[in-house]
Design a protein around this motif. Structure first.
Motif, PDB file in Angstrom:
ATOM      1  N   GLU A  52       1.998   7.012  -6.821  1.00 14.47           N
ATOM      2  CA  GLU A  52       0.935   8.069  -7.163  1.00 14.47           C
ATOM      3  C   GLU A  52       1.624   9.575  -7.246  1.00 14.47           C
ATOM      4  O   GLU A  52       1.080  10.266  -8.048  1.00 14.47           O
ATOM      5  CB  GLU A  52      -0.143   8.405  -6.229  1.00 14.47           C
ATOM      6  CG  GLU A  52      -0.926   7.044  -6.335  1.00 14.47           C
ATOM      7  CD  GLU A  52      -2.232   6.946  -5.239  1.00 14.47           C
ATOM      8  OE1 GLU A  52      -2.179   8.247  -4.401  1.00 14.47           O
ATOM      9  OE2 GLU A  52      -3.088   6.173  -5.245  1.00 14.47           O
ATOM     10  N   THR A  53       2.724   9.791  -6.669  1.00 15.89           N
ATOM     11  CA  THR A  53       3.397  11.048  -6.792  1.00 15.89           C
ATOM     12  C   THR A  53       4.455  11.066  -7.847  1.00 15.89           C
ATOM     13  O   THR A  53       5.167  11.981  -8.058  1.00 15.89           O
ATOM     14  CB  THR A  53       4.029  11.316  -5.195  1.00 15.89           C
ATOM     15  OG1 THR A  53       5.131  10.314  -5.192  1.00 15.89           O
ATOM     16  CG2 THR A  53       3.174  11.173  -4.169  1.00 15.89           C
TER      17      THR A  53
ATOM     18  N   THR B  66       1.194   4.171  -2.977  1.00 17.49           N
ATOM     19  CA  THR B  66       0.935   5.687  -2.296  1.00 17.49           C
ATOM     20  C   THR B  66       2.168   6.498  -3.029  1.00 17.49           C
ATOM     21  O   THR B  66       1.830   7.616  -3.540  1.00 17.49           O
ATOM     22  CB  THR B  66       0.654   5.843  -0.955  1.00 17.49           C
ATOM     23  OG1 THR B  66      -0.392   4.988  -0.604  1.00 17.49           O
ATOM     24  CG2 THR B  66       0.718   7.361  -0.559  1.00 17.49           C
ATOM     25  N   HIS B  67       3.448   6.090  -2.967  1.00 18.40           N
ATOM     26  CA  HIS B  67       4.399   6.813  -3.485  1.00 18.40           C
ATOM     27  C   HIS B  67       4.580   6.851  -4.773  1.00 18.40           C
ATOM     28  O   HIS B  67       4.729   7.721  -5.570  1.00 18.40           O
ATOM     29  CB  HIS B  67       5.681   5.901  -3.126  1.00 18.40           C
ATOM     30  CG  HIS B  67       6.992   6.550  -3.600  1.00 18.40           C
ATOM     31  ND1 HIS B  67       7.492   7.771  -2.907  1.00 18.40           N
ATOM     32  CD2 HIS B  67       7.626   6.326  -4.823  1.00 18.40           C
ATOM     33  CE1 HIS B  67       8.602   8.023  -3.886  1.00 18.40           C
ATOM     34  NE2 HIS B  67       8.767   7.234  -4.599  1.00 18.40           N
TER      35      HIS B  67
ATOM     36  N   GLN C  84       0.990  -1.294   0.128  1.00 16.11           N
ATOM     37  CA  GLN C  84       0.017   0.022  -0.051  1.00 16.11           C
ATOM     38  C   GLN C  84       1.095   1.413   0.042  1.00 16.11           C
ATOM     39  O   GLN C  84       0.508   2.235  -0.808  1.00 16.11           O
ATOM     40  CB  GLN C  84      -0.960   0.213   1.163  1.00 16.11           C
ATOM     41  CG  GLN C  84      -1.898  -1.019   1.291  1.00 16.11           C
ATOM     42  CD  GLN C  84      -2.495  -1.324   2.591  1.00 16.11           C
ATOM     43  OE1 GLN C  84      -3.078  -0.284   3.268  1.00 16.11           O
ATOM     44  NE2 GLN C  84      -3.163  -2.391   2.919  1.00 16.11           N
ATOM     45  N   THR C  85       2.025   1.283   0.877  1.00 17.61           N
ATOM     46  CA  THR C  85       2.731   2.396   0.910  1.00 17.61           C
ATOM     47  C   THR C  85       3.563   2.630  -0.346  1.00 17.61           C
ATOM     48  O   THR C  85       3.663   3.650  -0.948  1.00 17.61           O
ATOM     49  CB  THR C  85       3.787   2.188   2.092  1.00 17.61           C
ATOM     50  OG1 THR C  85       3.251   1.986   3.236  1.00 17.61           O
ATOM     51  CG2 THR C  85       4.681   3.442   2.247  1.00 17.61           C
TER      52      THR C  85
ATOM     53  N   TYR D 138       5.241   6.144   5.560  1.00 16.66           N
ATOM     54  CA  TYR D 138       4.137   5.484   6.160  1.00 16.66           C
ATOM     55  C   TYR D 138       4.023   6.308   7.485  1.00 16.66           C
ATOM     56  O   TYR D 138       2.804   6.406   7.973  1.00 16.66           O
ATOM     57  CB  TYR D 138       4.589   3.846   6.350  1.00 16.66           C
ATOM     58  CG  TYR D 138       3.694   3.292   7.372  1.00 16.66           C
ATOM     59  CD1 TYR D 138       2.522   2.523   6.803  1.00 16.66           C
ATOM     60  CD2 TYR D 138       3.800   3.157   8.759  1.00 16.66           C
ATOM     61  CE1 TYR D 138       1.702   2.205   7.497  1.00 16.66           C
ATOM     62  CE2 TYR D 138       3.172   2.584   9.665  1.00 16.66           C
ATOM     63  CZ  TYR D 138       1.794   1.898   8.946  1.00 16.66           C
ATOM     64  OH  TYR D 138       0.762   1.182   9.862  1.00 16.66           O
TER      65      TYR D 138
END
Length: 491
Positions: A403-404, A400-401, A396-397, A426
């Motif tokens: 996406e940037t 999330t990264h 998940q982390t 996180y």
């Protein structure tokens, strides 16, 4: 005639055995005995309580008037036979399913008369196989199957799915594909994982799928506590069905991966210093349970989720099986018909899935019956990727990264730098504590990301590694969208 002119008992046994049985060895050196004209072979060193070769010899010698012999004479005779058999040609033995001549496949019906099903490009028929073509090995897990019905027109699957509580057509077609795959001796098939709410009939549906291939004595078992017992159970049968899974250790998860795609276990032989024996296995596997917790990515690629729902009308077990058993010959006949049709159909092999053989089988099934099996299989893999991500905070982390990141521009850092960056992400502004199981070193992070590669790639995040003069690095990429070619305007 004096005692010194009589044949020793061991010679009487050896002469009788060689006149009534064929002896041969397998690739691992085990010696088997096969009654002349019969396809079932038994290991001569078996000490089983039922059906051992030693018992065959004792009964045959007694009934043919040769007498009753003591254990010493029998041991000496079998020692001689085993030594002679080691110079014979090598031939494999098979449990339940075997390859035959001219592209045929055999299915052992488990009957005393040796009748089996020969599945060939032109159809299927029931006959006793030539012992030179197929040697069956049977264990206490080998149940008897009925003689399959001819000309079923696919009605068997209608009977089967009416008794099971599959939640959608996708689960039904994947169950059909799995059953077809079970009749392939060399095609790895993913393990169906029957899931659903309590009371959905997961165990009953699992037994019904199992008994199409293993007969009415086939049953579900609790998962063994360790890998050694699991491998022993797998090697003794064809389909291994484990019921009511609620937890899976990493070691058990790895063992199940090996069962699906094939592996070999080597152990020291008992009462020896250096001898070993080999156990090779690749078997169809079936699982049931509500939830097994966190699924590791490598096992997720080898699972086939089949979802069930609670029935609107409850029926007793006795009613269900009273309806199932009489139609089992029809179900088996429909499966054989479909198998012949699928194998005769040409289709391209999808290359984007780990289980490419099963994906190809789904593509053949679609070309033959237009049931949407390949789309259902891809959707099931997508669902399993979601399950893996939901149970893995590191995945998940990473997403999330990602996406940037700017699409098409890879980021390279050492594993230690990636660990620091992902840990900061996180923890966030709240400085949350890192969860249990979070990587503690760059090496651990690198190994975890390697396991997650297929799962992350399915979410358009690519992980790669390399080396420069400065050292090793990990690279993360979010591929740029593929541009769509403009279509020329029609005149």
């Amino acid at each position: 005639m004096g005692d010194d002119e009589k044949n020793p008992a061991r010679e009487v046994i050896a002469d009788y055995a060689q006149a009534h049985f064929r002896y041969f060895r397998t690739a691992d050196g085990a010696v088997y005995a096969q009654k002349l004209g019969h396809p079932v072979a038994r290991p001569i060193r078996s000490q089983g309580t039922t059906g051992s070769h030693r018992q065959e010899l004792l009964v045959g010698l007694y009934k043919d008037g040769k007498g009753v012999f003591n254990g010493t004479a029998m041991k000496e005779a079998l020692d001689l036979i085993e030594a002679l058999a080691l110079s014979e040609d090598v031939q494999p033995v098979h449990i339940r399913v075997a390859p035959g001549f001219d592209g045929a496949t055999w299915l052992d019906l488990g009957r005393a008369d040796g009748l089996s099903v020969r599945i060939h490009p032109g159809g299927w028929d029931v006959r006793v196989p030539d012992p030179q073509e197929v040697c069956w090995r049977r264990t206490q897990l080998t149940g008897e199957l009925p003689i399959p019905a001819k000309d079923t027109d696919g009605k068997g699957f209608d009977h089967l799915f009416r008794l099971c509580n599959f939640a959608n057509a996708g689960s039904e077609v994947l169950a059909m594909a799995w059953l077809v795959g079970c009749l392939g001796p060399s095609v790895p098939v993913p393990a169906p994982f029957l899931t659903g709410p309590q009371g959905a009939g997961k165990s009953t549906a699992g037994r019904m799928l199992l008994r199409v291939v293993e007969g009415m004595t086939g049953d579900l078992r609790r998962a063994p506590k360790d890998e050694e017992n699991l491998i022993a159970a797998v090697a003794a049968g064809w389909v291994t069905a484990l019921d009511n899974l609620s937890h899976m250790t990493p070691d058990m998860s790895d063992a199940m991966c090996c069962i699906v795609t094939g592996a070999e276990s080597v152990k020291r032989a008992l009462f020896t210093d250096g001898d070993v024996f080999r156990v090779g296995y690749r078997r169809p596997l079936l699982l049931t349970g509500i939830d097994v917790g966190v699924i590791r990515p490598d096992l997720a690629e080898r699972l086939l989720p089949l979802r069930l729902e609670r029935p609107k009308v409850r029926r007793t077990e006795a009613e269900l099986w009273a309806e199932y058993e009489p139609v089992l010959p029809v179900i088996l006949g429909s499966l054989l018909d479909l198998t012949v049709k699928v194998r005769a159909t040409q289709a391209e092999t999808p290359t984007e899935t780990r289980m490419a053989d099963f994906a190809h089988l789904c593509a053949q099934l679609d070309a033959a019956e237009h049931l949407g099996a390949l789309a259902a299989y891809r959707a099931s893999l997508d669902d399993l990727n979601d399950d893996v991500i939901e149970g893995d905070l590191l995945a998940q982390t990473v997403l999330t990264h990602a996406e940037t990141m700017t699409p098409g521009q890879p980021q390279q850092m050492t594993s230690t730098e990636w660990l620091a960056a992902l840990s900061r992400l996180y923890a966030g502004e709240e400085l949350r504590s890192l969860p249990k199981g979070w990587p503690t070193t760059g090496k651990v992070l690198s190994d975890r990301l390697k396991r997650l590669q297929p799962t992350l790639a399915a979410r358009n995040v690519l992980i790669d590694s390399g080396r420069t003069k400065a050292g090793r690095y990990l690279e993360m990429t979010r591929p740029a969208p593929t541009p769509q070619h403009e279509q020329p305007e029609l005149p």
